[in-house]
Design a protein around this motif. Structure first.
Motif, PDB file in Angstrom:
ATOM      1  N   ARG A  81     -31.868  -2.432-109.184  1.00  0.00           N
ATOM      2  CA  ARG A  81     -31.732  -1.190-110.211  1.00  0.00           C
ATOM      3  C   ARG A  81     -30.353  -0.634-110.046  1.00  0.00           C
ATOM      4  NH1 ARG A  81     -35.517   1.096-113.367  1.00  0.00           N
ATOM      5  NH2 ARG A  81     -37.839   0.152-113.150  1.00  0.00           N
ATOM      6  N   LEU A  82     -29.505  -0.405-110.808  1.00  0.00           N
ATOM      7  CA  LEU A  82     -28.395   0.545-111.062  1.00  0.00           C
ATOM      8  C   LEU A  82     -28.790   1.688-110.269  1.00  0.00           C
ATOM      9  CD1 LEU A  82     -26.569  -0.855-114.286  1.00  0.00           C
ATOM     10  CD2 LEU A  82     -25.638  -1.186-111.937  1.00  0.00           C
ATOM     11  N   THR A  83     -27.937   2.261-109.532  1.00  0.00           N
ATOM     12  CA  THR A  83     -27.923   3.714-109.134  1.00  0.00           C
ATOM     13  C   THR A  83     -27.082   4.544-110.132  1.00  0.00           C
ATOM     14  OG1 THR A  83     -26.098   3.550-107.769  1.00  0.00           O
ATOM     15  CG2 THR A  83     -28.177   2.672-106.554  1.00  0.00           C
ATOM     16  N   VAL A  84     -27.464   5.845-109.931  1.00  0.00           N
ATOM     17  CA  VAL A  84     -26.608   6.689-110.792  1.00  0.00           C
ATOM     18  C   VAL A  84     -25.246   6.935-110.534  1.00  0.00           C
ATOM     19  CG1 VAL A  84     -26.402   9.036-111.351  1.00  0.00           C
ATOM     20  CG2 VAL A  84     -28.808   8.276-111.138  1.00  0.00           C
ATOM     21  N   ALA A  85     -25.133   6.549-109.180  1.00  0.00           N
ATOM     22  CA  ALA A  85     -23.454   6.701-108.880  1.00  0.00           C
ATOM     23  C   ALA A  85     -22.750   5.425-109.347  1.00  0.00           C
ATOM     24  CB  ALA A  85     -23.366   6.539-107.238  1.00  0.00           C
ATOM     25  N   GLU A  86     -23.439   4.397-109.494  1.00  0.00           N
ATOM     26  CA  GLU A  86     -23.151   3.153-110.228  1.00  0.00           C
ATOM     27  C   GLU A  86     -22.637   3.228-111.640  1.00  0.00           C
ATOM     28  OE1 GLU A  86     -24.305  -0.748-107.515  1.00  0.00           O
ATOM     29  OE2 GLU A  86     -26.074   0.339-108.467  1.00  0.00           O
ATOM     30  N   ARG A  87     -23.810   4.066-112.300  1.00  0.00           N
ATOM     31  CA  ARG A  87     -23.422   4.289-113.805  1.00  0.00           C
ATOM     32  C   ARG A  87     -22.461   5.117-113.917  1.00  0.00           C
ATOM     33  NH1 ARG A  87     -29.389   3.307-113.785  1.00  0.00           N
ATOM     34  NH2 ARG A  87     -29.693   5.745-113.122  1.00  0.00           N
ATOM     35  N   GLU A  88     -22.135   6.153-113.040  1.00  0.00           N
ATOM     36  CA  GLU A  88     -21.178   7.262-113.298  1.00  0.00           C
ATOM     37  C   GLU A  88     -19.727   6.594-113.635  1.00  0.00           C
ATOM     38  OE1 GLU A  88     -20.900  10.513-113.367  1.00  0.00           O
ATOM     39  OE2 GLU A  88     -22.472  11.293-112.513  1.00  0.00           O
ATOM     40  N   ALA A  89     -19.615   5.479-113.036  1.00  0.00           N
ATOM     41  CA  ALA A  89     -18.248   4.653-113.016  1.00  0.00           C
ATOM     42  C   ALA A  89     -17.883   4.188-114.404  1.00  0.00           C
ATOM     43  CB  ALA A  89     -18.358   3.494-112.234  1.00  0.00           C
ATOM     44  N   TYR A  90     -18.976   4.184-115.222  1.00  0.00           N
ATOM     45  CA  TYR A  90     -18.296   3.979-116.722  1.00  0.00           C
ATOM     46  C   TYR A  90     -19.448   4.675-117.915  1.00  0.00           C
ATOM     47  CZ  TYR A  90     -23.441   1.605-116.546  1.00  0.00           C
ATOM     48  OH  TYR A  90     -24.504   1.146-116.480  1.00  0.00           O
ATOM     49  N   TRP A  91     -20.053   5.577-117.536  1.00  0.00           N
ATOM     50  CA  TRP A  91     -20.783   6.430-118.223  1.00  0.00           C
ATOM     51  C   TRP A  91     -20.429   7.297-119.272  1.00  0.00           C
ATOM     52  CZ3 TRP A  91     -25.988   4.683-118.730  1.00  0.00           C
ATOM     53  CH2 TRP A  91     -26.818   5.578-119.645  1.00  0.00           C
ATOM     54  N   TRP A  92     -19.051   8.236-118.868  1.00  0.00           N
ATOM     55  CA  TRP A  92     -18.624   9.072-119.461  1.00  0.00           C
ATOM     56  C   TRP A  92     -17.218   8.908-120.085  1.00  0.00           C
ATOM     57  CZ3 TRP A  92     -22.477  12.474-119.796  1.00  0.00           C
ATOM     58  CH2 TRP A  92     -23.464  12.576-118.529  1.00  0.00           C
ATOM     59  N   ASN A  93     -16.877   9.638-121.292  1.00  0.00           N
ATOM     60  CA  ASN A  93     -15.625   9.612-121.719  1.00  0.00           C
ATOM     61  C   ASN A  93     -15.142  11.117-121.603  1.00  0.00           C
ATOM     62  OD1 ASN A  93     -15.465   7.391-122.800  1.00  0.00           O
ATOM     63  ND2 ASN A  93     -16.205   7.654-124.676  1.00  0.00           N
ATOM     64  N   ASP A  94     -14.086  11.486-121.141  1.00  0.00           N
ATOM     65  CA  ASP A  94     -13.490  12.557-120.976  1.00  0.00           C
ATOM     66  C   ASP A  94     -13.326  13.244-122.239  1.00  0.00           C
ATOM     67  OD1 ASP A  94     -13.352  12.250-118.092  1.00  0.00           O
ATOM     68  OD2 ASP A  94     -11.289  11.515-118.054  1.00  0.00           O
ATOM     69  N   THR A  95     -13.274  14.706-122.202  1.00  0.00           N
ATOM     70  CA  THR A  95     -13.054  15.425-123.557  1.00  0.00           C
ATOM     71  C   THR A  95     -11.666  15.606-123.507  1.00  0.00           C
ATOM     72  OG1 THR A  95     -13.502  17.436-122.238  1.00  0.00           O
ATOM     73  CG2 THR A  95     -15.294  16.725-123.488  1.00  0.00           C
ATOM     74  N   GLY A  96     -11.288  15.891-124.930  1.00  0.00           N
ATOM     75  CA  GLY A  96      -9.796  16.146-125.247  1.00  0.00           C
ATOM     76  C   GLY A  96      -9.494  17.681-125.284  1.00  0.00           C
ATOM     77  N   SER A  97      -8.204  17.716-124.844  1.00  0.00           N
ATOM     78  CA  SER A  97      -7.792  19.422-125.110  1.00  0.00           C
ATOM     79  C   SER A  97      -7.497  19.635-126.573  1.00  0.00           C
ATOM     80  CB  SER A  97      -6.505  19.532-124.197  1.00  0.00           C
ATOM     81  OG  SER A  97      -5.482  18.412-124.723  1.00  0.00           O
ATOM     82  N   LYS A  98      -7.451  21.009-126.701  1.00  0.00           N
ATOM     83  CA  LYS A  98      -7.176  21.498-128.035  1.00  0.00           C
ATOM     84  C   LYS A  98      -6.028  22.406-128.144  1.00  0.00           C
ATOM     85  CE  LYS A  98     -11.580  19.618-128.405  1.00  0.00           C
ATOM     86  NZ  LYS A  98     -11.592  18.210-128.958  1.00  0.00           N
TER      87      LYS A  98
END
Length: 410
Positions: A81-98
């Motif tokens: 099983r993948l750990t949460v830490a391993e998924r963290e590496a590809y799971w998110w996109n950073d939000t943009g500034s306004k």
């Protein structure tokens, strides 16, 4: 809204330049404002699988040890099983500034020694509220069948308002008359997104999104006497129309949950108050100060309803347009008295304040089936119930309140 948000650090920055330019025949107030906002947060890269703690896709639960892009039965083992830490590496996109640059312009054109025509225009930038950005942070969508949300969206755009104002102001000695009309156009009003389907059948959710629109049109008339000869007064009347798609960002979501059509027209918003008359009279004589204030206002809108469908058939529920009725109008009078003294070498004032001095019973909410704050048809449907059960204190504004005391000035 009494929410608590951890591990978020949104950043705001603003700056402005303003100048007043006086010509022979008119005066200009010109400026420019810079607004910058960054939620400094993240959102799921794959909206179909938003919950990092409980992934829906098998490729996000187990490692692809042989690299063929497919999770085989042999790879579906507890130790793979993948750990949460391993998924963290590809799971998110950073939000943009306004970023927004907002010009502001005001022009005053004198027409007499005490009369002026004034005009103003401006763009305004409103950062999303923290609950709209971070409510349900992480989009922890359950795996049970259902529609969930609305979740906060840290990538929301700010609300943008364009405002126009034009008016005429004329003085007559100590008296001043002013009439001003205004219009506000609001874009990127926050609502909820279209339904986002997930990788699990029957599981979907919505997030806050910039979808709606609102506008305000109004006219204010003011007449006042500047303080002289020991007294002064002011009187103002406002006519205003506030329209929009939804009063609350979650309205569209709950309408869909109830299998209702989304709002397709501009309707009165919850704070649309058509008429308001307010005024005050104040004066002083010797050590005595006195003032009285009053307010008369039309009621806010509400959506009427029927408790049953008996009027039109058992299978048909009567419907009314949203916010198509008004709660009763309100009125209030306040009184303040003060007597200035010297006590123990200090300037002091003995004061008496009475709010809602006439103890007017102003309704702030009503039962939707009758339009009254103290009467509902449920009383007759449910039979003998303590009548006090249907009296809701939160349906009324504050009753008379009196304060007395002494105030010291240092």
């Amino acid at each position: 809204q009494f929410n608590s948000f951890e591990d978020v650090e949104p950043f705001n920055l603003s700056a402005y330049l303003q100048d007043k330019i006086e010509f022979d025949s008119f005066i200009v107030n010109a400026g420019i404002r810079l607004d910058y906002f960054d939620a400094r947060s993240k959102s799921p890269a794959d909206p179909e699988d938003p919950n990092i703690f409980n992934p829906f896709k098998i490729t996000n639960r187990f490692r692809d040890t042989d690299g063929d892009g497919v999770i085989s039965e042999a790879e579906e083992t507890p130790d793979n099983r993948l750990t949460v830490a391993e998924r963290e590496a590809y799971w998110w996109n950073d939000t943009g500034s306004k970023l927004q640059v907002s010009p502001r312009l005001g022009v005053a054109y004198p027409i007499t020694d005490q009369g002026v025509i004034h005009f103003s225009f401006g763009l305004f930038f409103q950062t999303p509220t923290l609950d709209n950005l971070f409510d349900g942070f992480g989009w922890k969508v359950p795996s049970l069948s259902g529609r969930y949300g609305p979740f906060g969206n840290p990538d929301l755009d700010p609300q943008r308002t364009t405002m126009y104002e034009i008016g005429f102001k004329q003085g007559f000695g100590d008296f001043v008359f002013d009439v001003t009309g205004y219009y506000r156009d609001v874009r990127d009003w926050v609502s909820t997104s279209t339904v986002i389907t997930t990788a699990l059948p029957g599981v979907s959710y919505v997030v806050f999104a910039n979808k709606d629109y609102a506008n305000t049109t109004g006219l204010t008339v003011t007449f006042k006497k500047l303080f002289s000869d020991n007294y002064g007064f002011d009187l103002s009347y406002t006519y205003q129309v506030v329209e929009g798609s939804n009063s609350d960002p979650a309205d569209a979501f709950f309408a869909e949950q109830a299998q209702q059509e989304p709002t397709l027209a501009l309707l009165p918003l919850n704070w649309d108050q058509t008429h308001k008359l307010a005024g005050s009279v104040y004066g002083s004589y010797g050590n005595l100060d006195a003032s009285t204030r009053f307010r008369l206002a039309s009621g806010f809108p509400y959506t009427p309803s029927f408790p049953t469908a008996s009027f039109v058939g058992n299978d048909v529920q009567p419907e009314f347009a949203q916010n198509s009725r008004r709660i009763p109008s309100t009125s209030e009078v306040d009184l303040s008295l003060g007597y200035n003294i010297t006590f123990a070498g200090l300037d002091a004032k003995i004061f008496f304040d009475a709010f809602n001095v006439l103890d007017t019973r102003n309704a702030t909410n009503v039962y939707s089936d009758t339009g009254q704050p103290d009467l509902t048809l449920e009383e007759f449907r449910q039979g003998a119930v303590d009548p006090g059960f249907w009296i809701q204190p939160n349906f009324f504004a504050e009753p008379r309140r009196v304060q007395m005391g002494i105030e010291f000035k240092f």
